[in-house]
Write a protein that holds these residues in place. Structure first.
Motif, PDB file in Angstrom:
ATOM      1  N   GLY A  26       8.685  34.004  27.521  1.00 54.49           N
ATOM      2  CA  GLY A  26       9.898  33.903  27.730  1.00 54.49           C
ATOM      3  C   GLY A  26      10.196  32.509  28.598  1.00 54.49           C
ATOM      4  N   ARG A  27      11.371  31.981  28.389  1.00 53.16           N
ATOM      5  CA  ARG A  27      11.679  30.352  28.794  1.00 53.16           C
ATOM      6  C   ARG A  27      12.623  30.712  30.348  1.00 53.16           C
ATOM      7  NH1 ARG A  27      14.192  27.518  24.075  1.00 53.16           N
ATOM      8  NH2 ARG A  27      15.203  29.553  23.844  1.00 53.16           N
ATOM      9  N   THR A  28      12.939  31.848  30.507  1.00 49.10           N
ATOM     10  CA  THR A  28      13.952  32.162  31.711  1.00 49.10           C
ATOM     11  C   THR A  28      13.171  32.966  32.664  1.00 49.10           C
ATOM     12  OG1 THR A  28      14.834  34.117  30.497  1.00 49.10           O
ATOM     13  CG2 THR A  28      15.941  32.172  30.260  1.00 49.10           C
ATOM     14  N   PHE A  29      11.775  32.937  32.884  1.00 43.10           N
ATOM     15  CA  PHE A  29      11.134  33.683  34.063  1.00 43.10           C
ATOM     16  C   PHE A  29      11.942  33.514  35.305  1.00 43.10           C
ATOM     17  CE2 PHE A  29       7.807  35.778  35.918  1.00 43.10           C
ATOM     18  CZ  PHE A  29       7.432  35.094  37.077  1.00 43.10           C
ATOM     19  N   SER A  30      12.228  32.344  35.776  1.00 39.50           N
ATOM     20  CA  SER A  30      12.649  32.012  36.975  1.00 39.50           C
ATOM     21  C   SER A  30      13.993  32.718  37.412  1.00 39.50           C
ATOM     22  CB  SER A  30      12.963  30.415  37.288  1.00 39.50           C
ATOM     23  OG  SER A  30      13.760  30.025  36.454  1.00 39.50           O
ATOM     24  N   ASN A  31      14.825  33.143  36.340  1.00 38.06           N
ATOM     25  CA  ASN A  31      15.914  33.910  36.477  1.00 38.06           C
ATOM     26  C   ASN A  31      15.782  35.379  37.025  1.00 38.06           C
ATOM     27  OD1 ASN A  31      17.257  31.642  35.804  1.00 38.06           O
ATOM     28  ND2 ASN A  31      17.692  32.534  33.642  1.00 38.06           N
ATOM     29  N   TYR A  32      14.390  35.910  36.682  1.00 36.48           N
ATOM     30  CA  TYR A  32      14.125  37.303  37.013  1.00 36.48           C
ATOM     31  C   TYR A  32      13.583  37.439  38.330  1.00 36.48           C
ATOM     32  CZ  TYR A  32      14.445  38.280  31.738  1.00 36.48           C
ATOM     33  OH  TYR A  32      15.014  38.066  30.478  1.00 36.48           O
ATOM     34  N   HIS A  33      14.341  38.738  39.037  1.00 35.73           N
ATOM     35  CA  HIS A  33      13.529  39.085  40.149  1.00 35.73           C
ATOM     36  C   HIS A  33      12.458  39.849  39.684  1.00 35.73           C
ATOM     37  CE1 HIS A  33      17.653  37.847  41.661  1.00 35.73           C
ATOM     38  NE2 HIS A  33      18.200  38.736  40.984  1.00 35.73           N
ATOM     39  N   MET A  34      11.290  39.845  40.589  1.00 35.44           N
ATOM     40  CA  MET A  34       9.919  40.491  40.077  1.00 35.44           C
ATOM     41  C   MET A  34       9.443  41.286  41.139  1.00 35.44           C
ATOM     42  SD  MET A  34       9.627  38.878  37.280  1.00 35.44           S
ATOM     43  CE  MET A  34       7.885  39.653  36.598  1.00 35.44           C
ATOM     44  N   GLY A  35       8.910  42.497  40.620  1.00 30.86           N
ATOM     45  CA  GLY A  35       8.515  43.567  41.478  1.00 30.86           C
ATOM     46  C   GLY A  35       7.198  44.061  40.985  1.00 30.86           C
ATOM     47  N   TRP A  36       6.586  44.660  41.845  1.00 34.37           N
ATOM     48  CA  TRP A  36       5.218  45.277  41.775  1.00 34.37           C
ATOM     49  C   TRP A  36       5.431  46.592  42.304  1.00 34.37           C
ATOM     50  CZ3 TRP A  36       0.980  43.733  39.386  1.00 34.37           C
ATOM     51  CH2 TRP A  36       0.695  42.567  39.019  1.00 34.37           C
ATOM     52  N   PHE A  37       4.876  47.838  41.446  1.00 37.54           N
ATOM     53  CA  PHE A  37       4.988  49.127  41.749  1.00 37.54           C
ATOM     54  C   PHE A  37       3.730  49.589  41.494  1.00 37.54           C
ATOM     55  CE2 PHE A  37       9.729  49.806  42.280  1.00 37.54           C
ATOM     56  CZ  PHE A  37      10.136  48.618  41.619  1.00 37.54           C
ATOM     57  N   ARG A  38       3.488  50.958  41.928  1.00 34.83           N
ATOM     58  CA  ARG A  38       2.266  51.481  41.651  1.00 34.83           C
ATOM     59  C   ARG A  38       2.434  52.863  41.643  1.00 34.83           C
ATOM     60  NH1 ARG A  38      -0.592  50.669  47.683  1.00 34.83           N
ATOM     61  NH2 ARG A  38       0.449  52.265  48.631  1.00 34.83           N
ATOM     62  N   ASP A  73       4.756  31.872  40.578  1.00 32.59           N
ATOM     63  CA  ASP A  73       4.529  30.459  40.054  1.00 32.59           C
ATOM     64  C   ASP A  73       5.495  30.349  38.853  1.00 32.59           C
ATOM     65  OD1 ASP A  73       3.962  27.830  38.973  1.00 32.59           O
ATOM     66  OD2 ASP A  73       1.793  28.000  39.350  1.00 32.59           O
ATOM     67  N   ASN A  74       6.794  29.624  39.129  1.00 31.04           N
ATOM     68  CA  ASN A  74       7.585  29.690  37.721  1.00 31.04           C
ATOM     69  C   ASN A  74       7.113  28.933  36.923  1.00 31.04           C
ATOM     70  OD1 ASN A  74       9.349  31.621  38.779  1.00 31.04           O
ATOM     71  ND2 ASN A  74      10.586  30.097  40.005  1.00 31.04           N
ATOM     72  N   ALA A  75       6.501  27.972  37.222  1.00 32.41           N
ATOM     73  CA  ALA A  75       5.915  26.877  36.027  1.00 32.41           C
ATOM     74  C   ALA A  75       4.939  27.583  35.355  1.00 32.41           C
ATOM     75  CB  ALA A  75       5.302  25.641  36.607  1.00 32.41           C
ATOM     76  N   ARG A  76       4.324  28.615  35.891  1.00 29.40           N
ATOM     77  CA  ARG A  76       3.420  29.322  34.906  1.00 29.40           C
ATOM     78  C   ARG A  76       3.671  30.500  34.394  1.00 29.40           C
ATOM     79  NH1 ARG A  76      -1.983  27.177  35.553  1.00 29.40           N
ATOM     80  NH2 ARG A  76      -2.264  25.479  37.271  1.00 29.40           N
ATOM     81  N   ASN A  77       5.052  30.974  34.679  1.00 34.13           N
ATOM     82  CA  ASN A  77       5.607  32.185  34.271  1.00 34.13           C
ATOM     83  C   ASN A  77       4.687  33.315  34.859  1.00 34.13           C
ATOM     84  OD1 ASN A  77       7.681  30.594  32.932  1.00 34.13           O
ATOM     85  ND2 ASN A  77       7.111  31.799  31.168  1.00 34.13           N
TER      86      ASN A  77
END
Length: 126
Positions: A26-38, A73-77
């Motif tokens: 996708g092209r809007t990766f920078s719009n998303y808040h990202m998380g890691w869960f386990r 790294d938003n440039a690398r999504n």
């Protein structure tokens, strides 16, 4: 919509390090808040770390604070989870997730994340 693919899991000894990666489509990766869960066998999915899409601020679970670092790294999504000083209790399947909230948020609640990867296994031997 976004698709997420994790990589970088594996088997490591206590005290070792791993870096997980999560590549997003996708092209809007920078719009998303990202998380890691386990999620460990027989346990509920738990929050590990999150990074805000607006200013890159991060937050961590108390159990990993000071040992794990989340970055993006938003440039690398791509979002990363650098894990140092690993312990046997870190053994779990690790998932990355994307939260499309249009306002400032770094949520610890998995219900706030709409998109999930397939997970990558991390095993820490004692």
């Amino acid at each position: 919509q976004v698709q997420l693919v994790e990589s970088g899991g594996g088997l490591v000894q206590t005290g070792g390090s791993l870096r997980l990666s999560c590549a997003a489509s996708g092209r809007t990766f920078s719009n998303y808040h990202m998380g890691w869960f386990r999620q460990a066998p027989g346990k509920e999915r738990e929050f590990v770390a999150a990074i805000n899409g607006r200013d890159g601020n991060s937050r961590y679970a108390a159990s990993v604070e000071g040992r794990f670092t989340i970055s993006r790294d938003n440039a690398r999504n791509t979002v990363y989870l650098q894990m140092n000083s690993l312990k046997p209790e870190d053994t779990a399947v690790y998932y990355c997730a994307a939260d499309p909230a249009p306002y400032y948020r770094s949520s610890t609640n998995p219900k706030d994340y709409d998109y999930w990867g397939q997970g990558t296994q991390v095993t820490v031997s004692s």
